[in-house]
Scaffold this active site. Sequence first.
Site, PDB file in Angstrom:
ATOM      1  N   HIS A  37     113.211  61.698  22.437  1.00 31.76           N
ATOM      2  CA  HIS A  37     113.732  61.144  21.593  1.00 31.76           C
ATOM      3  C   HIS A  37     114.261  63.275  22.135  1.00 31.76           C
ATOM      4  CE1 HIS A  37     112.438  58.330  18.931  1.00 31.76           C
ATOM      5  NE2 HIS A  37     111.288  59.143  19.145  1.00 31.76           N
ATOM      6  N   PHE A  38     115.169  62.795  23.241  1.00 27.85           N
ATOM      7  CA  PHE A  38     116.644  63.636  23.268  1.00 27.85           C
ATOM      8  C   PHE A  38     117.749  63.988  22.533  1.00 27.85           C
ATOM      9  CE2 PHE A  38     114.148  64.099  28.108  1.00 27.85           C
ATOM     10  CZ  PHE A  38     112.951  64.281  27.324  1.00 27.85           C
ATOM     11  N   ARG A  39     118.073  63.163  21.813  1.00 30.13           N
ATOM     12  CA  ARG A  39     118.879  64.082  20.803  1.00 30.13           C
ATOM     13  C   ARG A  39     120.602  63.326  21.694  1.00 30.13           C
ATOM     14  NH1 ARG A  39     115.424  62.604  17.479  1.00 30.13           N
ATOM     15  NH2 ARG A  39     113.579  64.053  17.004  1.00 30.13           N
TER      16      ARG A  39
ATOM     17  N   ASN B 204     117.600  56.002  18.571  1.00 33.21           N
ATOM     18  CA  ASN B 204     117.570  56.409  17.360  1.00 33.21           C
ATOM     19  C   ASN B 204     118.704  58.409  17.306  1.00 33.21           C
ATOM     20  OD1 ASN B 204     115.449  58.087  18.296  1.00 33.21           O
ATOM     21  ND2 ASN B 204     114.872  58.461  16.425  1.00 33.21           N
TER      22      ASN B 204
ATOM     23  N   HIS C 272     106.895  50.796  17.053  1.00 40.20           N
ATOM     24  CA  HIS C 272     106.499  52.216  16.114  1.00 40.20           C
ATOM     25  C   HIS C 272     106.513  51.604  14.956  1.00 40.20           C
ATOM     26  CE1 HIS C 272     107.916  55.989  13.845  1.00 40.20           C
ATOM     27  NE2 HIS C 272     106.844  55.205  13.402  1.00 40.20           N
TER      28      HIS C 272
ATOM     29  N   HIS D 178     103.075  54.908  20.749  1.00 39.65           N
ATOM     30  CA  HIS D 178     102.118  56.122  19.297  1.00 39.65           C
ATOM     31  C   HIS D 178     101.173  55.813  18.859  1.00 39.65           C
ATOM     32  CE1 HIS D 178     105.059  55.937  17.633  1.00 39.65           C
ATOM     33  NE2 HIS D 178     105.731  56.382  17.344  1.00 39.65           N
TER      34      HIS D 178
ATOM     35  N   ASP E 156     105.906  61.510  22.474  1.00 41.06           N
ATOM     36  CA  ASP E 156     107.412  60.943  21.374  1.00 41.06           C
ATOM     37  C   ASP E 156     107.765  62.481  20.949  1.00 41.06           C
ATOM     38  OD1 ASP E 156     108.318  60.167  19.548  1.00 41.06           O
ATOM     39  OD2 ASP E 156     106.843  60.732  18.400  1.00 41.06           O
TER      40      ASP E 156
ATOM     41  N   HIS F 299     113.077  69.053  16.291  1.00 40.54           N
ATOM     42  CA  HIS F 299     114.006  69.256  15.219  1.00 40.54           C
ATOM     43  C   HIS F 299     113.864  70.887  15.001  1.00 40.54           C
ATOM     44  CE1 HIS F 299     113.912  65.124  13.423  1.00 40.54           C
ATOM     45  NE2 HIS F 299     112.360  65.130  13.537  1.00 40.54           N
TER      46      HIS F 299
HETATM   47  O1  DOR Z   1     107.854  61.508  13.664  1.00 39.11           O
HETATM   48  C1  DOR Z   1     109.003  60.876  14.402  1.00 39.11           C
HETATM   49  N1  DOR Z   1     110.209  61.563  14.903  1.00 39.11           N
HETATM   50  N2  DOR Z   1     108.757  59.770  15.177  1.00 39.11           N
HETATM   51  C2  DOR Z   1     109.721  59.632  15.492  1.00 39.11           C
HETATM   52  O2  DOR Z   1     109.036  57.710  15.587  1.00 39.11           O
HETATM   53  C3  DOR Z   1     111.217  59.643  14.979  1.00 39.11           C
HETATM   54  C4  DOR Z   1     111.100  60.546  15.714  1.00 39.11           C
HETATM   55  C5  DOR Z   1     112.730  61.691  15.680  1.00 39.11           C
HETATM   56  O3  DOR Z   1     113.206  60.598  16.132  1.00 39.11           O
HETATM   57  O4  DOR Z   1     112.574  62.023  14.758  1.00 39.11           O
END
Ligand code: DOR
Length: 439
Positions: A66-68, A98, A180, A234, A305, A309
């Site tokens: 997840h590279f935001r 996402n 997921h 995962h 994964d 944050h």
């Molecule tokens: O812990 C997680 N964070 N699991 C996920 O599948 C999504 C991810 C996120 O995008 O922060």
Amino acid sequence: MSSPKSLLIRQARLILPNGELMIGDVLTQGRQIVEVASKIAPTTPTQEIDAQGLTLLPGVIDPQVHFREPGLEYKEDLFTASCACAKGGVTSFLEMPNTRPLTITQQALDDKLERASNKCLVNYGFFIGATAENLPDLLLAKPTPGIKIFMGSMHGDLLLDEEEALEAIFAQGKRLIAVHAEDQQRIKQRRQEFAGIDNPAVHSQIQDNQAALLATQLALKLSKKYQRRLHILHMSTAEEAELLRQDKPSWVTAEVTPQHLLLNTSAYEKIGTFAQMNPPLRSLHDNEILWQALKDGVIDFIATDHAPHTLEEKAQTYPNTPSGMPGVETSLPLMLTEAMAGRCTVAQVANWMSKAVAVAYGIPNKGEISPGYDADLVLVNLNTYRPVKREELLSKCGWSPFEGWNLTGWPVTTIVGGEIVYDKGQVNTQIRGQALTFS
Ligand code: DOR
């Protein structure tokens, strides 16, 4: 016309496609490997790398990150994430939908591909996310490794927890569906039962093994009904691993993260909310069953994964803290440290982190050190140990759940498409990866 750039990697310990080790040379030309032999005489002007004492592996393909970008660049962006990849020996990644906006249309997918072509130091692919409304996009969008379905743990449009809506997606089209797998109804109900508890360890009780098992069972049921290519992201529990061990159709694959192999609920005592992720960390027993499933081929490969944050976000009090942890800088040394401790072999790690991923997603010419394959490679040092240090991390979030772990197998040099993108602590930010293709 000048001849394409050529690299000669000399006297590395190589992992051959059959898993055997040999000391030898690898010659690349342009983006490809052109020769592998015990000794190669340089012909054209060639840049040489003395790899004596080092081990050469196919570059890591991380199939879940997840590279935001776009929308959440304060946590990470495609440039910082791909610098972290280069340092971690990750030469290709598959990224999740996402982001903001969600990657749920061809337009959003094209936007990510354009951004990546401008900023990514390594190769890239992007999943398309399923909503209840975007079936036409799911059928047609390309290039993409597949459709991502959040069966649980997600708010908003990307949450698909109704069997009917799920079935509509499984019933139409052929492309890979990656799930997921957590049961949202059970999570909701248990959130109420455990409301008011701010110890982050309760996260693993709320989103328990049963929540994961229920969703995996449903995804398997639908996959079998339509013989639909399914990938379980995962996988985290012994129960799911045992379920797959009993009954795994040939069109189903599964992955596990290093953290679900190496961390368990005891981590909450040491690192608190930094151990919070979805699906949550489990027990030591789950760690052991997952390892066995990986070694037996019940689980096919490894993904990080990577879900960064900020420190500020993680410093809040549970349940206001976001779930997720970074991983691309530490995954290869973590797994190679396990190999050196005798838990698995270096060849198995190379397979789980590269070849098996390329095969499962139909990514051509990646995952092997063979002539004709892409020159995506990583040279690692298996002779020395160094701890994971916060101040050395390149991921924008600036922390790791593995800080202080003493690891071997750190990348010395990473090569993407025949170009050195990372060498002894320095990232070459001029290098750009390419969009991956999927058969
Ligand atoms: O812990 C997680 N964070 N699991 C996920 O599948 C999504 C991810 C996120 O995008 O922060």
